[in-house]
Design a protein around this motif. Structure first.
Motif, PDB file in Angstrom:
ATOM      1  N   UNK A  51      28.666  34.073  35.357  1.00  0.00           N
ATOM      2  CA  UNK A  51      29.490  32.731  35.112  1.00  0.00           C
ATOM      3  C   UNK A  51      30.424  32.559  36.484  1.00  0.00           C
ATOM      4  N   UNK A  52      31.070  33.692  36.765  1.00  0.00           N
ATOM      5  CA  UNK A  52      32.091  33.278  37.999  1.00  0.00           C
ATOM      6  C   UNK A  52      31.159  33.296  39.255  1.00  0.00           C
ATOM      7  N   UNK A  53      30.002  33.797  39.419  1.00  0.00           N
ATOM      8  CA  UNK A  53      29.195  33.699  40.734  1.00  0.00           C
ATOM      9  C   UNK A  53      28.743  32.484  40.643  1.00  0.00           C
ATOM     10  N   UNK A  54      28.192  31.661  39.614  1.00  0.00           N
ATOM     11  CA  UNK A  54      27.670  30.483  39.582  1.00  0.00           C
ATOM     12  C   UNK A  54      28.620  29.417  39.728  1.00  0.00           C
ATOM     13  N   UNK A  55      30.000  29.641  39.233  1.00  0.00           N
ATOM     14  CA  UNK A  55      30.951  28.774  39.356  1.00  0.00           C
ATOM     15  C   UNK A  55      31.432  28.709  40.883  1.00  0.00           C
ATOM     16  N   UNK A  56      31.667  29.800  41.290  1.00  0.00           N
ATOM     17  CA  UNK A  56      32.157  30.001  42.693  1.00  0.00           C
ATOM     18  C   UNK A  56      31.414  29.333  43.831  1.00  0.00           C
ATOM     19  N   UNK A  57      29.901  28.933  43.386  1.00  0.00           N
ATOM     20  CA  UNK A  57      29.232  28.274  44.379  1.00  0.00           C
ATOM     21  C   UNK A  57      29.546  26.807  44.505  1.00  0.00           C
ATOM     22  N   UNK A  58      30.463  26.307  43.763  1.00  0.00           N
ATOM     23  CA  UNK A  58      31.016  25.016  43.878  1.00  0.00           C
ATOM     24  C   UNK A  58      32.129  24.836  45.097  1.00  0.00           C
ATOM     25  N   UNK A  59      32.554  25.990  45.531  1.00  0.00           N
ATOM     26  CA  UNK A  59      33.755  26.020  46.444  1.00  0.00           C
ATOM     27  C   UNK A  59      33.286  26.443  47.723  1.00  0.00           C
ATOM     28  N   UNK A 112      36.098  27.570  49.992  1.00  0.00           N
ATOM     29  CA  UNK A 112      37.377  28.440  50.292  1.00  0.00           C
ATOM     30  C   UNK A 112      36.635  29.748  49.944  1.00  0.00           C
ATOM     31  N   UNK A 113      36.845  30.911  50.909  1.00  0.00           N
ATOM     32  CA  UNK A 113      36.513  32.277  50.410  1.00  0.00           C
ATOM     33  C   UNK A 113      37.911  32.623  49.812  1.00  0.00           C
ATOM     34  N   UNK A 114      38.879  31.921  49.541  1.00  0.00           N
ATOM     35  CA  UNK A 114      39.965  32.537  48.774  1.00  0.00           C
ATOM     36  C   UNK A 114      39.814  32.023  47.368  1.00  0.00           C
ATOM     37  N   UNK A 115      39.308  30.997  47.336  1.00  0.00           N
ATOM     38  CA  UNK A 115      38.973  30.367  46.033  1.00  0.00           C
ATOM     39  C   UNK A 115      37.881  31.260  45.162  1.00  0.00           C
ATOM     40  N   UNK A 116      36.748  31.440  46.092  1.00  0.00           N
ATOM     41  CA  UNK A 116      35.770  32.279  45.492  1.00  0.00           C
ATOM     42  C   UNK A 116      36.298  33.756  45.120  1.00  0.00           C
ATOM     43  N   UNK A 117      37.093  34.374  45.892  1.00  0.00           N
ATOM     44  CA  UNK A 117      37.580  35.638  45.697  1.00  0.00           C
ATOM     45  C   UNK A 117      38.437  35.501  44.124  1.00  0.00           C
ATOM     46  N   UNK A 118      39.015  34.609  44.033  1.00  0.00           N
ATOM     47  CA  UNK A 118      39.843  34.468  42.879  1.00  0.00           C
ATOM     48  C   UNK A 118      39.050  34.428  41.829  1.00  0.00           C
ATOM     49  N   UNK A 119      37.895  33.427  41.773  1.00  0.00           N
ATOM     50  CA  UNK A 119      37.126  33.373  40.832  1.00  0.00           C
ATOM     51  C   UNK A 119      36.295  34.548  40.644  1.00  0.00           C
ATOM     52  N   UNK A 120      36.023  35.243  41.568  1.00  0.00           N
ATOM     53  CA  UNK A 120      35.188  36.535  41.417  1.00  0.00           C
ATOM     54  C   UNK A 120      36.163  37.537  40.679  1.00  0.00           C
ATOM     55  N   UNK A 121      37.156  37.868  41.126  1.00  0.00           N
ATOM     56  CA  UNK A 121      38.307  38.446  40.474  1.00  0.00           C
ATOM     57  C   UNK A 121      38.385  38.373  38.758  1.00  0.00           C
ATOM     58  N   UNK A 122      38.491  37.198  38.468  1.00  0.00           N
ATOM     59  CA  UNK A 122      38.446  36.765  37.141  1.00  0.00           C
ATOM     60  C   UNK A 122      37.339  37.000  36.259  1.00  0.00           C
ATOM     61  N   UNK A 123      36.207  36.909  37.170  1.00  0.00           N
ATOM     62  CA  UNK A 123      34.846  37.212  36.560  1.00  0.00           C
ATOM     63  C   UNK A 123      34.721  38.930  36.321  1.00  0.00           C
ATOM     64  N   UNK A 124      35.427  39.851  37.117  1.00  0.00           N
ATOM     65  CA  UNK A 124      35.098  41.068  36.880  1.00  0.00           C
ATOM     66  C   UNK A 124      36.034  41.834  35.827  1.00  0.00           C
ATOM     67  N   UNK A 125      37.259  40.937  35.379  1.00  0.00           N
ATOM     68  CA  UNK A 125      37.937  41.344  34.492  1.00  0.00           C
ATOM     69  C   UNK A 125      37.390  42.000  33.281  1.00  0.00           C
ATOM     70  N   UNK A 126      36.378  41.230  32.620  1.00  0.00           N
ATOM     71  CA  UNK A 126      35.807  41.917  31.415  1.00  0.00           C
ATOM     72  C   UNK A 126      35.042  43.257  31.800  1.00  0.00           C
ATOM     73  N   UNK A 127      34.417  43.376  32.772  1.00  0.00           N
ATOM     74  CA  UNK A 127      33.822  44.756  33.180  1.00  0.00           C
ATOM     75  C   UNK A 127      34.713  45.766  33.312  1.00  0.00           C
TER      76      UNK A 127
END
Length: 279
Positions: free
Chosen positions: A190-198, A200-215
């Protein structure tokens, strides 16, 4: 009298015209829906068929993934001992988010909501995002469920070491279904697919970080080893990229015209081994 005749014809014609327009609108909505459902299944099939079309670089990437996972296998027990004691330092809301967000039912509520919003607002880009989310979750979710039963790796919470297995079961054997991590795969897809909309590498990094929390939460709470989560996270990237390339031929909307390539770099030095994944 002639004017009255035209007026009567107009009164009869207007409802009929409105009814035709409404039917056309409903038909268009239905057509969009059936088209998207076809692309969901097509995307899943495309992802599963990719190994039959792999070439040199693709096999190299798979080799890096397999080699990196095997490397982590050798230190899973040590990493599990090292992370003990962190649990009390993590806020409860982060733990709750990590466990709940990666579950299949909550995942499909989110992905389905994104798709339906795009469908009813006639936003093709949002529709495509929903299709990408649903097909990626379906492909990854089914794959990890089958893999768990075949591999049968012991979870840390079982009290067993990371090299203990009880493989080849038709039914799921709890505490022996550690590899791979479904929560990590669904959440980071989900995080990786949603980050494709943006852009900014900072926005992407934030989304990736949130996506890694469950793991990471699943590791901290002894549901998974580090290698389970690492493998699942990288595999989810490959699945999303594969399906996204397939959708390029199905929809006009693209994601910021970004290149869809995944590359690896290995670096070696004195007492150093580095792996860099670029996407």
């Amino acid at each position: 009298m002639k004017s009255l005749k035209y007026f009567i014809i107009l009164l009869v014609a207007l409802p009929l015209t409105a009814q035709e327009l409404q039917s056309e609108k409903e038909k268009t909505l239905w057509n969009d829906f059936t088209y998207d459902v076809g692309n969901i299944f097509g995307g899943v099939g495309h992802a599963y068929s990719r190994p039959f079309h792999w070439k040199g670089d693709d096999w190299a990437n798979f080799g890096y993934l397999a080699g990196g996972t095997l490397l982590l296998f050798t230190v899973d027990d040590e990493l599990n001992d090292w992370k003990n004691g962190f649990r009390e330092d993590i806020p409860d809301f982060v733990i709750d988010y990590g466990h709940e967000y990666g579950s299949p039912e909550n995942n499909y509520m989110l992905t389905g909501g994104v798709y339906l919003a795009g469908l009813f607002t006639k936003n093709e880009k949002l529709r495509r995002t929903g299709v990408l989310l649903i097909s990626s979750a379906t492909a990854g979710g089914f794959l990890q469920q089958v893999s768990k039963r075949i591999i049968g790796r012991a979870r840390p919470k079982s009290g067993k070491n990371s090299d203990v297995y009880d493989p080849f079961h038709l039914n799921r054997v709890y505490n022996f279904d550690s590899f791979p991590s479904g929560h990590a795969m669904l959440a980071f897809s989900n995080a990786y697919a949603i980050a494709k909309q943006f852009r900014s590498p900072w926005v992407k990094a934030g989304i990736y970080t949130v996506g890694m929390i469950p793991g990471l939460v699943r590791v901290v709470d002894d549901f998974h080893w580090v290698s389970d989560v690492a493998f699942s996270t990288v595999l989810s990237i490959f699945i999303v990229e594969s399906i996204d390339k397939y959708l390029d031929s199905k929809y006009n909307e693209k994601y910021n015209n970004q290149s869809k390539n995944v590359s690896w770099n290995l670096s070696f030095g004195p007492n150093t081994l580095g792996v860099s994944l670029q996407f």
